[in-house]
Design a protein around this motif. Sequence first.
Motif, short mmCIF file in Angstrom:
data_model
loop_
_atom_site.label_atom_id
_atom_site.label_comp_id
_atom_site.label_asym_id
_atom_site.label_seq_id
_atom_site.Cartn_x
_atom_site.Cartn_y
_atom_site.Cartn_z
N MET A 1 48.32 41.59 24.01
CA MET A 1 48.04 41.74 25.42
C MET A 1 46.68 42.42 25.64
O MET A 1 46.01 42.13 26.61
CB MET A 1 49.17 42.54 26.07
N LYS A 2 46.31 43.30 24.71
CA LYS A 2 45.04 44.01 24.85
C LYS A 2 43.86 43.04 24.86
O LYS A 2 42.96 43.17 25.69
CB LYS A 2 44.88 45.04 23.74
N ASP A 3 43.88 42.06 23.95
CA ASP A 3 42.79 41.09 23.89
C ASP A 3 42.68 40.32 25.20
O ASP A 3 41.58 40.11 25.71
CB ASP A 3 42.97 40.12 22.73
N TYR A 4 43.82 39.91 25.73
CA TYR A 4 43.83 39.16 26.99
C TYR A 4 43.27 40.02 28.13
O TYR A 4 42.45 39.55 28.92
CB TYR A 4 45.25 38.70 27.32
N PHE A 5 43.70 41.27 28.20
CA PHE A 5 43.22 42.18 29.23
C PHE A 5 41.71 42.39 29.10
O PHE A 5 40.98 42.35 30.10
CB PHE A 5 43.97 43.51 29.15
N GLU A 6 41.23 42.57 27.90
CA GLU A 6 39.80 42.76 27.69
C GLU A 6 39.00 41.52 28.09
O GLU A 6 37.90 41.63 28.62
CB GLU A 6 39.52 43.16 26.24
N GLN A 7 39.57 40.33 27.87
CA GLN A 7 38.92 39.09 28.33
C GLN A 7 38.83 39.06 29.85
O GLN A 7 37.79 38.69 30.41
CB GLN A 7 39.69 37.87 27.84
N LEU A 8 39.92 39.44 30.52
CA LEU A 8 39.92 39.48 31.99
C LEU A 8 38.89 40.48 32.51
O LEU A 8 38.17 40.20 33.48
CB LEU A 8 41.30 39.86 32.52
N LEU A 9 38.83 41.64 31.88
CA LEU A 9 37.86 42.66 32.28
C LEU A 9 36.44 42.14 32.13
O LEU A 9 35.60 42.31 33.03
CB LEU A 9 38.05 43.93 31.46
N LYS A 10 36.18 41.47 31.02
CA LYS A 10 34.84 40.93 30.78
C LYS A 10 34.48 39.87 31.82
O LYS A 10 33.39 39.89 32.38
CB LYS A 10 34.76 40.36 29.37
N LYS A 11 35.41 38.94 32.09
CA LYS A 11 35.18 37.89 33.09
C LYS A 11 34.92 38.48 34.47
O LYS A 11 34.15 37.93 35.25
CB LYS A 11 36.40 36.97 33.20
N SER A 12 35.58 39.61 34.75
CA SER A 12 35.46 40.23 36.06
C SER A 12 34.32 41.24 36.13
O SER A 12 34.12 41.88 37.15
CB SER A 12 36.78 40.94 36.41
N ASN A 13 33.60 41.39 35.01
CA ASN A 13 32.49 42.33 34.92
C ASN A 13 32.92 43.76 35.22
O ASN A 13 32.23 44.50 35.92
CB ASN A 13 31.32 41.90 35.81
N ILE A 14 34.09 44.12 34.71
CA ILE A 14 34.62 45.48 34.85
C ILE A 14 34.48 46.16 33.50
O ILE A 14 35.00 45.67 32.51
CB ILE A 14 36.10 45.47 35.29
N LYS A 15 33.78 47.27 33.49
CA LYS A 15 33.54 47.99 32.24
C LYS A 15 34.48 49.19 32.16
O LYS A 15 34.43 50.07 33.00
CB LYS A 15 32.09 48.42 32.15
#
Length: 96
Positions: A1-15
Motif C-alpha cells: 500500500m505504501k508504494d501505491y500511496f507514494e505514487q498518488l502523492l507524486k502524481k498529485s505533487n504532494i511532498k
Amino acid sequence: MKDYFEQLLKKSNIKLDNSKVEILLKYLRLLTEKNKVMNLTAIRDEKEILEKHFIDSLLLSELFLHTDKKIIDIGTGAGFPGIPLAILRPDMQIVL
C-alpha cells in the motif's frame, strides 16, 4: 500500500517525508479496522480511501497560506480533511 500511496502523492505533487507517510498509513490501518464495526466511511477499499479521502484532504493544503495557523474542521466525521492536514502541517492548530 505504501508504494501505491507514494505514487498518488507524486502524481498529485504532494511532498511528504517518510515519517508522515508512515503516520498516514497507520491512520489508514486504524480507520479501516474501526470501519468494520462503525460506519465511519462508505468507502471500504484502501486504495479508494487513499485516493478519495487522503489525497483530497492533502490537496486542500494548497488553499492555505503559510501564515494561516488555525483551522476548524466542522463535521469531520472520520477525520477528513482535518487529520491528514494536521499531519501535513504540524505548525497549524487544527480543531476537529
